[in-house]
Design a protein around this motif. Structure first.
Motif, mmCIF file in Angstrom:
data_model
loop_
_atom_site.group_PDB
_atom_site.id
_atom_site.type_symbol
_atom_site.label_atom_id
_atom_site.label_comp_id
_atom_site.label_asym_id
_atom_site.label_seq_id
_atom_site.Cartn_x
_atom_site.Cartn_y
_atom_site.Cartn_z
ATOM 1 N N ARG A 1 22.668 41.738 32.687
ATOM 2 C CA ARG A 1 22.447 40.634 33.632
ATOM 3 C C ARG A 1 23.206 40.844 34.925
ATOM 4 N N GLU B 1 21.217 42.331 37.541
ATOM 5 C CA GLU B 1 20.233 41.425 38.146
ATOM 6 C C GLU B 1 20.846 40.594 39.263
ATOM 7 N N PHE B 2 22.155 40.538 39.326
ATOM 8 C CA PHE B 2 22.846 39.642 40.241
ATOM 9 C C PHE B 2 22.398 39.848 41.689
ATOM 10 N N ALA C 1 19.691 41.217 42.920
ATOM 11 C CA ALA C 1 18.297 40.828 43.129
ATOM 12 C C ALA C 1 18.165 39.309 43.201
ATOM 13 N N LYS C 2 18.900 38.617 42.366
ATOM 14 C CA LYS C 2 18.849 37.151 42.381
ATOM 15 C C LYS C 2 19.490 36.574 43.642
ATOM 16 N N ARG D 1 19.538 38.070 46.535
ATOM 17 C CA ARG D 1 18.541 38.326 47.587
ATOM 18 C C ARG D 1 17.434 37.272 47.541
ATOM 19 N N ALA D 2 16.893 37.032 46.367
ATOM 20 C CA ALA D 2 15.792 36.078 46.228
ATOM 21 C C ALA D 2 16.205 34.681 46.693
ATOM 22 N N HIS D 3 17.385 34.254 46.323
ATOM 23 C CA HIS D 3 17.848 32.923 46.732
ATOM 24 C C HIS D 3 18.026 32.837 48.249
#
Length: 175
Positions: free
Chosen positions: A13, A16-17, A19-20, A22-24
């Protein structure tokens, strides 16, 4: 499921930090330049946390040291005798943390403090011979760990990263 990496557990996980993040930030409407700045700082702060944890666990604690103690002793090794308040400024450590760490280092006879004869409020700190010997052991262990951490980069990448990070860290305080 987690992967074992040395003594630490590295969770998928955590990969994934970024990428998350960036998405936020994209959802917030931030520009690509802003998002890349956020990613850069996020990676740096996460890397520093991992490095400190690794260095403390594999190098400093086994030698009976703390990260704060190492930073203070390393600062004294680099600059020589310093006023106590200068140690805090140079090492990036709070005055309270420096004072607490110095108490421990002094109790262990790794550093010595002395008051200036001209101004008794001024306290100068220096490494003792046993402090220097312990610091050399810590530096050897940390250098080994630093080399292990940087093997994922080739020589040119390391040189470029050193140059870029040097520009960031040595700039005047941004407006």
């Amino acid at each position: 499921m987690s992967e074992i990496r040395g003594d630490a557990v590295h969770h998928p996980r955590s990969r994934e930090f970024a990428a998350k993040v960036r998405a936020h930030h994209e959802e917030l409407g931030h520009s690509e330049r802003q998002i890349q700045g956020v990613e850069l700082v996020t990676h740096l702060t996460r890397l520093v946390a991992r490095l400190v944890q690794d260095f403390e666990g594999t190098v400093h604690r086994p030698l009976g040291m703390t990260w704060a103690g190492f930073r203070i002793m390393n600062t004294l090794w680099i600059f020589g005798d310093l006023e106590q308040r200068e140690i805090a400024r140079i090492s990036g450590t709070s005055r309270a943390s420096v004072s607490s760490a110095l108490n421990t280092l002094e109790d262990r006879q790794l550093v010595e403090r002395r008051r200036e004869s001209d101004d008794r409020r001024v306290v100068r700190v220096s490494l003792t011979p046993s402090g220097l010997a312990l610091l050399h052991k810590a530096i050897a262990g940390q250098t080994t760990r630093e080399t292990a951490w940087t093997t994922v980069l080739d020589d040119d990448e390391i040189s470029q990263l050193v140059s870029l990070l040097g520009r960031l860290v040595n700039q005047e305080h941004p407006a």
